[in-house]
Design a protein around this motif. Structure first.
Motif, mmCIF file in Angstrom:
data_model
loop_
_atom_site.group_PDB
_atom_site.id
_atom_site.type_symbol
_atom_site.label_atom_id
_atom_site.label_comp_id
_atom_site.label_asym_id
_atom_site.label_seq_id
_atom_site.Cartn_x
_atom_site.Cartn_y
_atom_site.Cartn_z
ATOM 1 N N PRO A 109 -15.114 20.589 -63.091
ATOM 2 C CA PRO A 109 -14.505 20.110 -63.988
ATOM 3 C C PRO A 109 -14.570 18.590 -63.272
ATOM 4 C CG PRO A 109 -13.184 21.724 -63.481
ATOM 5 C CD PRO A 109 -14.572 22.458 -62.750
ATOM 6 N N PHE A 110 -15.172 18.390 -61.713
ATOM 7 C CA PHE A 110 -14.910 17.410 -60.539
ATOM 8 C C PHE A 110 -16.652 16.130 -61.368
ATOM 9 C CE2 PHE A 110 -12.715 19.688 -58.065
ATOM 10 C CZ PHE A 110 -11.737 19.149 -57.583
ATOM 11 N N ILE A 111 -17.403 17.588 -61.906
ATOM 12 C CA ILE A 111 -18.976 16.679 -62.262
ATOM 13 C C ILE A 111 -18.012 15.976 -63.447
ATOM 14 C CG2 ILE A 111 -20.696 17.664 -62.712
ATOM 15 C CD1 ILE A 111 -20.809 19.509 -60.959
ATOM 16 N N GLN A 112 -18.188 17.253 -64.168
ATOM 17 C CA GLN A 112 -17.550 16.256 -65.744
ATOM 18 C C GLN A 112 -16.475 15.175 -65.667
ATOM 19 O OE1 GLN A 112 -15.356 19.647 -67.676
ATOM 20 N NE2 GLN A 112 -17.160 20.877 -67.972
ATOM 21 N N ILE A 113 -15.653 14.764 -64.693
ATOM 22 C CA ILE A 113 -14.395 13.580 -64.660
ATOM 23 C C ILE A 113 -15.386 12.529 -63.816
ATOM 24 C CG2 ILE A 113 -12.620 12.721 -63.415
ATOM 25 C CD1 ILE A 113 -12.366 14.430 -65.699
ATOM 26 N N GLY A 114 -16.362 13.457 -63.277
ATOM 27 C CA GLY A 114 -17.224 11.797 -62.675
ATOM 28 C C GLY A 114 -18.514 11.725 -63.042
ATOM 29 N N GLY A 115 -19.142 12.617 -64.215
ATOM 30 C CA GLY A 115 -19.953 11.601 -65.040
ATOM 31 C C GLY A 115 -19.530 10.941 -65.631
ATOM 32 N N LEU A 116 -18.010 11.851 -66.203
ATOM 33 C CA LEU A 116 -16.758 10.487 -67.115
ATOM 34 C C LEU A 116 -17.464 9.110 -66.686
ATOM 35 C CD1 LEU A 116 -15.459 10.240 -70.159
ATOM 36 C CD2 LEU A 116 -14.148 10.759 -68.751
ATOM 37 N N LEU A 117 -16.257 8.934 -65.645
ATOM 38 C CA LEU A 117 -16.424 7.715 -64.779
ATOM 39 C C LEU A 117 -17.692 7.023 -64.280
ATOM 40 C CD1 LEU A 117 -14.206 8.633 -62.085
ATOM 41 C CD2 LEU A 117 -13.310 7.620 -63.780
ATOM 42 N N THR A 118 -18.750 7.652 -63.884
ATOM 43 C CA THR A 118 -19.952 6.924 -64.050
ATOM 44 C C THR A 118 -20.707 6.465 -65.284
ATOM 45 O OG1 THR A 118 -20.632 8.701 -62.472
ATOM 46 C CG2 THR A 118 -22.458 7.528 -63.648
ATOM 47 N N VAL A 119 -20.335 7.609 -66.480
ATOM 48 C CA VAL A 119 -20.945 6.440 -68.116
ATOM 49 C C VAL A 119 -19.848 5.506 -68.492
ATOM 50 C CG1 VAL A 119 -20.922 7.243 -70.589
ATOM 51 C CG2 VAL A 119 -21.866 9.012 -68.666
ATOM 52 N N LEU A 120 -18.299 5.367 -67.789
ATOM 53 C CA LEU A 120 -17.489 4.926 -68.380
ATOM 54 C C LEU A 120 -18.109 3.580 -67.422
ATOM 55 C CD1 LEU A 120 -14.091 6.378 -68.077
ATOM 56 C CD2 LEU A 120 -15.495 5.198 -70.223
ATOM 57 N N ALA A 121 -18.229 3.578 -65.657
ATOM 58 C CA ALA A 121 -19.026 2.016 -65.476
ATOM 59 C C ALA A 121 -20.438 1.588 -65.997
ATOM 60 C CB ALA A 121 -19.827 2.937 -64.090
ATOM 61 N N TRP A 122 -21.256 2.701 -66.325
ATOM 62 C CA TRP A 122 -22.426 2.048 -67.078
ATOM 63 C C TRP A 122 -21.884 1.306 -68.167
ATOM 64 C CZ3 TRP A 122 -24.675 2.671 -71.410
ATOM 65 C CH2 TRP A 122 -26.229 2.085 -71.621
ATOM 66 N N LEU A 123 -21.223 1.598 -69.022
ATOM 67 C CA LEU A 123 -20.980 0.719 -70.414
ATOM 68 C C LEU A 123 -20.689 -0.694 -69.967
ATOM 69 C CD1 LEU A 123 -19.561 4.140 -72.329
ATOM 70 C CD2 LEU A 123 -22.267 2.746 -72.692
ATOM 71 N N TYR A 124 -19.355 -0.408 -68.942
ATOM 72 C CA TYR A 124 -18.712 -1.377 -68.463
ATOM 73 C C TYR A 124 -20.087 -2.415 -68.591
ATOM 74 C CZ TYR A 124 -15.934 -4.915 -66.231
ATOM 75 O OH TYR A 124 -15.057 -5.888 -65.588
ATOM 76 N N LEU A 125 -20.572 -2.291 -67.250
ATOM 77 C CA LEU A 125 -21.600 -3.621 -66.781
ATOM 78 C C LEU A 125 -22.586 -3.440 -68.565
ATOM 79 C CD1 LEU A 125 -22.336 -1.524 -63.385
ATOM 80 C CD2 LEU A 125 -21.640 -3.088 -64.054
ATOM 81 N N ARG A 126 -22.900 -2.563 -68.817
ATOM 82 C CA ARG A 126 -23.674 -3.034 -69.938
ATOM 83 C C ARG A 126 -23.062 -3.316 -71.343
ATOM 84 N NH1 ARG A 126 -28.537 -3.945 -71.088
ATOM 85 N NH2 ARG A 126 -29.412 -3.063 -73.132
ATOM 86 N N PHE A 127 -21.713 -3.489 -71.323
ATOM 87 C CA PHE A 127 -21.222 -4.873 -72.544
ATOM 88 C C PHE A 127 -21.204 -6.347 -71.713
ATOM 89 C CE2 PHE A 127 -17.173 -6.757 -73.195
ATOM 90 C CZ PHE A 127 -16.694 -6.449 -74.666
ATOM 91 N N TYR A 128 -21.380 -6.304 -70.211
ATOM 92 C CA TYR A 128 -21.051 -7.899 -70.279
ATOM 93 C C TYR A 128 -22.724 -8.346 -70.247
ATOM 94 C CZ TYR A 128 -16.237 -8.431 -69.270
ATOM 95 O OH TYR A 128 -14.977 -8.260 -70.109
#
Length: 233
Positions: A109-128
């Motif tokens: 579960p920690f890996i899954q949640i951590g992976g989701l947060l990592t993807v969100l951070a990448w998408l946020y940076l990619r957006f701008y």
């Protein structure tokens, strides 16, 4: 004459010995074949017992009973595999478990949640990052060829859609943990308990139930992905 008779006698005795040897060899072959057939029957019965125990374990109401039955099935399967190697049905190296990278149940579960947060951070940076790339490109082209940031014709919108989808998923888990922690721990078992959705899905449900849930979940995800295209930055 006496020597000739003795020679013939010896030849008859040798023929008798050879005949007896052939008879003994045939008896040994038949005995070995009978033993092999008996062992094949035992092997088939062991596999049938293991399969029956697993089926019984899948229907057992208590987790303790499940583990006991699965353990018995594993022991019987081990004995069946040992017999299969003796019979030449399997090779010993086929039964050797190859070392593989394994993730503990508590860590998943920690890996899954951590992976989701990592993807969100990448998408946020990619957006701008895409916005800056669009602005720079618009300075180099004619006005009619420019792309509007956040527009329908921009890859930036697709990135934003997936970012919004990930945030919504994270928010859903957060609300579940806040207002229904028991259900949250069942869906995302941080404690590593055997009583969770993954275990019940594999042990409690029939094949048709698993297919129905899988298809329903897949269709729901397709619908969610379709609706995500309606979000606007």
């Amino acid at each position: 004459m006496e020597i000739l008779n003795e020679k013939q006698q010896l030849e008859r005795e040798m023929e008798a010995i050879k005949a007896r040897q052939s008879q003994i060899a045939e008896e040994e072959r038949q005995a070995a074949e009978t033993k092999r057939n008996e062992q094949l029957i035992i092997h088939a019965n062991l596999n049938q017992q293991a399969q029956s125990l697993r089926a019984e374990a899948a229907q057992a109401p208590e987790e303790k009973t499940k583990l006991l039955l699965y353990g018995q099935a594993a022991d019987i399967t081990t004995e069946a595999n040992r017999l299969a190697v003796e019979l030449g049905l399997l090779k010993a190296d086929e039964l050797e478990e190859k070392p593989r990278f394994a993730i503990s149940k508590k860590a998943k579960p920690f890996i899954q949640i951590g992976g989701l947060l990592t993807v969100l951070a990448w998408l946020y940076l990619r957006f701008y990052g895409l916005k800056d790339a669009i602005d720079v490109n618009n300075l180099k082209v004619e006005p009619f060829s420019q792309v509007r940031p956040y527009g329908l014709d921009s890859m930036q919108k697709l990135v934003y859609e997936k970012f919004a989808l990930g945030v919504d998923a994270l928010a859903a888990f957060g609300l579940l943990a806040l207002f229904a922690p028991v259900i949250f721990s069942y869906v995302v078992p941080f404690s590593g308990s055997q009583n969770d959705l993954s275990t019940d899905f594999k042990t409690e449900l029939t094949a048709w139930q698993r297919i129905l849930i899988s298809v329903s979940l897949l269709l729901g995800l397709f619908l969610l992905l379709g609706l995500s295209h309606s979000v606007k930055a």
